[in-house]
Design an enzyme around this catalytic site. Structure first.
Site, mmCIF file in Angstrom:
data_model
loop_
_atom_site.group_PDB
_atom_site.id
_atom_site.type_symbol
_atom_site.label_atom_id
_atom_site.label_comp_id
_atom_site.label_asym_id
_atom_site.label_seq_id
_atom_site.Cartn_x
_atom_site.Cartn_y
_atom_site.Cartn_z
ATOM 1 N N LYS A 54 8.410 5.247 0.155
ATOM 2 C CA LYS A 54 7.533 4.078 0.271
ATOM 3 C C LYS A 54 7.273 3.751 1.748
ATOM 4 O O LYS A 54 6.145 3.441 2.135
ATOM 5 C CB LYS A 54 8.158 2.876 -0.461
ATOM 6 N N GLN A 98 14.074 -3.158 -3.621
ATOM 7 C CA GLN A 98 14.309 -2.013 -4.507
ATOM 8 C C GLN A 98 15.374 -2.361 -5.556
ATOM 9 O O GLN A 98 16.438 -2.866 -5.229
ATOM 10 C CB GLN A 98 14.765 -0.808 -3.663
ATOM 11 N N ASP A 121 5.349 -5.722 -6.177
ATOM 12 C CA ASP A 121 5.846 -5.037 -7.381
ATOM 13 C C ASP A 121 5.251 -5.672 -8.646
ATOM 14 O O ASP A 121 5.332 -5.101 -9.726
ATOM 15 C CB ASP A 121 7.376 -5.127 -7.458
#
Ligand SMILES: NC(=O)c1ccc[n+]([C@@H]2O[C@H](COP(=O)([O-])OP(=O)(O)OC[C@H]3O[C@@H](n4cnc5c(N)ncnc54)[C@H](OP(=O)(O)O)[C@@H]3O)[C@@H](O)[C@H]2O)c1
Length: 295
Positions: A54, A98, A121
């Site tokens: 990412k 994460q 997200d």
């Protein structure tokens, strides 16, 4: 007849080039680059690989990355404090924490603390609720990537029977809302579903997000269906290295389906491309600009 392979890697590459071009336009208009903060807690090797990818994609898109690597012993309070600081940081457009998090930290509390406008997200209850009610939102990256591939492959999805196998907040549920938004007739299957094979046999579109290697067999697939395989499962091999397979038995399903995503090289690359897309969209919205077209 063998199914067409849906090449997520190629689709993601095209998308990332378009995003990079929009990043340049944003820079000209806003006088700064979009910024993405990633937060990794602990040393889980798979999570570390994802976060590195990412961060690399962020730099390649011309965005600014702020990488925060915290010890596995970080307390919930410390993480919430960092998220609060990132919420207030004008240079940060997107915040990605994460998952999974160590057991002493509640993922739900962390997600709820992220400013919804920076929730790239798309997991914050505000964004989940807006998606469910058909309002503009930041949409979870993996299901949005699946929808992109489906629309590219089929065009209009209106009236198709779609079966989503899996009902997680990260993949299954948002996927079902997106398909409903495209006027599919949607069934969500899960571990308590009775006679899963016959449910899947009714599907023109199958999205598998289960986490069980090759659970969906070829003879469950309706001839001509389009199959999107979200699953990433490592299975043992003779050399001890293991190999990645999806939730669908690819070789079998490819005999019957019209088109199918491979694992790896299908949904995975789209997830990262959509994270870049969400960061760009968050930056445009935070700057008071209209969303770039077609993304
Ligand atoms: N490609 C990517 O970028 C990407 C991104 C995210 C996830 N993934 C992969 O996608 C898979 C799913 O991820 P997730 O986070 O959604 O997983 P999850 O939270 O574990 O959810 C799995 C879902 O599958 C259902 N399920 C389990 N066993 C089943 C069975 N025998 N029959 C029918 N349904 C069953 C569960 O039902 P219940 O709700 O009843 O327990 C649950 O809803 C994993 O392999 C993950 O690694 C890939």
């Amino acid at each position: 007849m063998a199914a067409r392979l849906i090449d997520g890697k190629a689709a993601a590459q095209v998308l990332r080039e378009r995003i990079a071009a929009e990043v340049s336009r944003f820079r000209e208009r806003a006088g700064r680059a979009p910024g993405l903060a990633t937060v990794l807690v602990g040393e889980d090797p798979a999570s570390a690989v994802y976060v590195r990818s990412k961060n690399r994609a962020t730099a390649e898109a011309g965005m600014v990355g702020f990488a925060h690597n915290l010890a596995a012993t970080t307390s919930e309070e410390e993480l919430l404090q960092l998220v609060t600081e990132l919420n207030a940081d004008a240079d940060v457009d997107g915040i990605l924490v994460q998952l999974p998090l160590p057991p002493q930290i509640s993922a739900a509390r962390v997600i709820e603390t992220i400013e919804p406008g920076k929730d790239v997200d798309g997991f914050h209850p505000m964004n989940a609720g807006r998606l469910a009610t058909g309002l503009p939102s930041l949409v979870p990256c993996t299901p949005y990537g699946c929808l992109y591939l489906l629309k590219q492959e089929i065009g209009s999805l209106s009236g198709l029977n779609a079966v989503v196998v899996g009902r997680s907040n990260i993949v299954g549920k948002p996927m079902a809302h997106l398909l409903l938004g495209e006027n599919c007739t949607v069934t969500i299957a899960h571990s308590r579903t009775r006679d899963l094979p016959s449910v899947v046999r009714g599907a023109d579109v199958v999205v598998a997000a289960v986490g069980h290697a090759e659970i969906i067999r070829g003879d469950w697939i309706k001839p001509g269906a389009t199959v999107i395989d979200v699953g990433i499962n490592r299975v043992p091999t003779a050399d001890g290295k293991g190999r990645l397979v999806g939730d669908v038995d690819y070789e079998e399903a490819a005999q019957t389906a019209a088109a199918i995503t491979p694992v790896p090289g299908g949904v995975g690359p789209m997830t990262i491309a959509m994270l870049m897309r969400n960061t760009l969209i968050a930056a445009y919205r935070r700057a008071g600009l209209t969303d770039p077209e077609g993304l």
